[in-house]
Design a protein around this motif. Sequence first.
Motif, PDB file in Angstrom:
ATOM      1  N   GLY A   1     -10.110  -1.768  -5.021  1.00 31.22           N
ATOM      2  CA  GLY A   1      -9.000  -2.333  -4.102  1.00 31.22           C
ATOM      3  C   GLY A   1      -8.764  -3.474  -4.542  1.00 31.22           C
ATOM      4  O   GLY A   1      -7.529  -3.757  -4.146  1.00 31.22           O
TER       5      GLY A   1
ATOM      6  N   VAL B   1      -5.410  -3.315  -6.307  1.00 26.81           N
ATOM      7  CA  VAL B   1      -4.224  -2.859  -5.903  1.00 26.81           C
ATOM      8  C   VAL B   1      -3.117  -3.969  -5.691  1.00 26.81           C
ATOM      9  O   VAL B   1      -2.079  -3.661  -5.839  1.00 26.81           O
TER      10      VAL B   1
ATOM     11  N   VAL C   1      -4.920   2.335  -7.445  1.00 29.04           N
ATOM     12  CA  VAL C   1      -4.475   3.543  -6.584  1.00 29.04           C
ATOM     13  C   VAL C   1      -4.987   4.868  -6.650  1.00 29.04           C
ATOM     14  O   VAL C   1      -5.689   5.231  -5.794  1.00 29.04           O
TER      15      VAL C   1
ATOM     16  N   SER D   1      -8.827  -5.897  -0.169  1.00 32.62           N
ATOM     17  CA  SER D   1      -7.501  -5.512  -0.064  1.00 32.62           C
ATOM     18  C   SER D   1      -6.681  -6.054  -1.355  1.00 32.62           C
ATOM     19  O   SER D   1      -5.553  -5.830  -1.417  1.00 32.62           O
TER      20      SER D   1
ATOM     21  N   ARG E   1       2.072  -1.252  -0.562  1.00 34.29           N
ATOM     22  CA  ARG E   1       1.002  -0.804  -1.462  1.00 34.29           C
ATOM     23  C   ARG E   1       0.019  -0.001  -0.921  1.00 34.29           C
ATOM     24  O   ARG E   1      -0.332   0.842  -1.499  1.00 34.29           O
ATOM     25  N   TRP E   2      -0.606  -0.567   0.089  1.00 36.80           N
ATOM     26  CA  TRP E   2      -1.727   0.074   0.948  1.00 36.80           C
ATOM     27  C   TRP E   2      -1.094   1.207   1.796  1.00 36.80           C
ATOM     28  O   TRP E   2      -2.074   2.224   2.002  1.00 36.80           O
TER      29      TRP E   2
ATOM     30  N   ILE F   1      -1.968   4.690   0.363  1.00 41.69           N
ATOM     31  CA  ILE F   1      -3.395   4.994   0.100  1.00 41.69           C
ATOM     32  C   ILE F   1      -4.143   5.068   1.715  1.00 41.69           C
ATOM     33  O   ILE F   1      -4.846   6.173   1.742  1.00 41.69           O
TER      34      ILE F   1
ATOM     35  N   PHE G   1     -11.457  -3.201   5.495  1.00 38.61           N
ATOM     36  CA  PHE G   1     -11.425  -4.142   4.387  1.00 38.61           C
ATOM     37  C   PHE G   1     -12.545  -5.130   4.791  1.00 38.61           C
ATOM     38  O   PHE G   1     -12.667  -5.857   5.762  1.00 38.61           O
TER      39      PHE G   1
ATOM     40  N   THR H   1       1.338  -2.920   8.493  1.00 35.84           N
ATOM     41  CA  THR H   1       1.344  -1.299   8.123  1.00 35.84           C
ATOM     42  C   THR H   1       1.731  -0.551   9.470  1.00 35.84           C
ATOM     43  O   THR H   1       1.032   0.616   9.762  1.00 35.84           O
TER      44      THR H   1
ATOM     45  N   ALA I   1      -6.623   1.440   8.994  1.00 33.19           N
ATOM     46  CA  ALA I   1      -6.905  -0.195   8.494  1.00 33.19           C
ATOM     47  C   ALA I   1      -7.557  -0.574   9.396  1.00 33.19           C
ATOM     48  O   ALA I   1      -7.391  -1.050  10.697  1.00 33.19           O
TER      49      ALA I   1
END
Length: 354
Positions: A84, A87, A117, A139, A168-169, A172, A185, A206, A212
């Motif tokens: 993680g 990332v 990833v 994160s 980026r997240w 995922i 996280f 997000t 999350a």
Amino acid sequence: MKTIKGPGIFLAQFVSDEAPFNSLDSIAGWVSGLGYKGVQIPSWDKRLFDLAKAAESQDYCDQVLDTLSRHGLALTELSSHLQGQLVAVHPAYDAAFDAFAPVEVHGNPAARQQWAVRQLELTARASARLGLTTHATFSGALAWPYFYAWPPRPAQLAADAFAELARRWRPILDRFDEAGVDVGFELHPGEDLHDGVTFERFLAATSNHRRANILYDPSHFVLQHLDYLGFLDIYHERVKCFHVKDAEFRMSPRAGVYGGFLGWPERPGRFRSLGDGQVDFTGIFSKMAQYDFAGWAVLEWECALKHPGQGAAEGAPFIDRHIIRVTEHAFDDFAGEDTAALPDFRRMGMAETS
């Protein structure tokens, strides 16, 4: 209300090439003998776990669970903290974080990120095969080098960094959503998500992604002088994982919260074994019971002074003593609730409202 599960233990700090710490079967026997009921497995350490195989093979996952079961243990979560982290890596940390990835992607930040990833996508699939509903990770960080506002930073810098981190997240998190697994996280200095405000900023970026969520570790809040009990009042709905770790901050005339580049034993703020620091675990476990935390209380052992074997041996009974078996009825149920016995409002001098 729900009773928290535990005690569990995160295995990352104990794995080595020496028995009994060099295989899942042998380390499971060791932690079971100390009184633990669950283990959190570092997904990157092939001495214990083959992540790629777990993502593709139900038979392999069943073998992992069977190995733990033979020692009376459950699997609490998989951890992908190292993956993680990769990332999102600011260029200032490229060389340092190459060590977290295979040698074939060293010196190639884009390839390293793609590898990370893919690793997270594997952990989502593996977690689902293992029957897990939560996952522990970091994160990564793009804005961390600018956490202190000197030199003055452009107003847009943080906004751009969190927008990119979310970009980026998001895919995922979607893979974890497909797997039915929440991502916790760990809010941790060195990560862009290190306190409540930064988590909120990421969550907004997000679009409040339902996967999350937070791995709650009060030790990092002690070192940041953050109200870790009040934190649970605000964010309890997003807390899905729990690392039980102690810490202390001893005021110093020579160094402050940043530590002055001192080693861990000399820093004003340092991690300690359970019970040796300043964390109010009675208050924390009470909050966890109050807010129906249904997950595991997992020891993460990190101490600047004590031997890990002693810390692990003391950790299980410490957690066990703090777990609150929640009540199934109110303490005043004995008084009954016979409303027919209540006095007439008019005889109490109060008029009934229509």
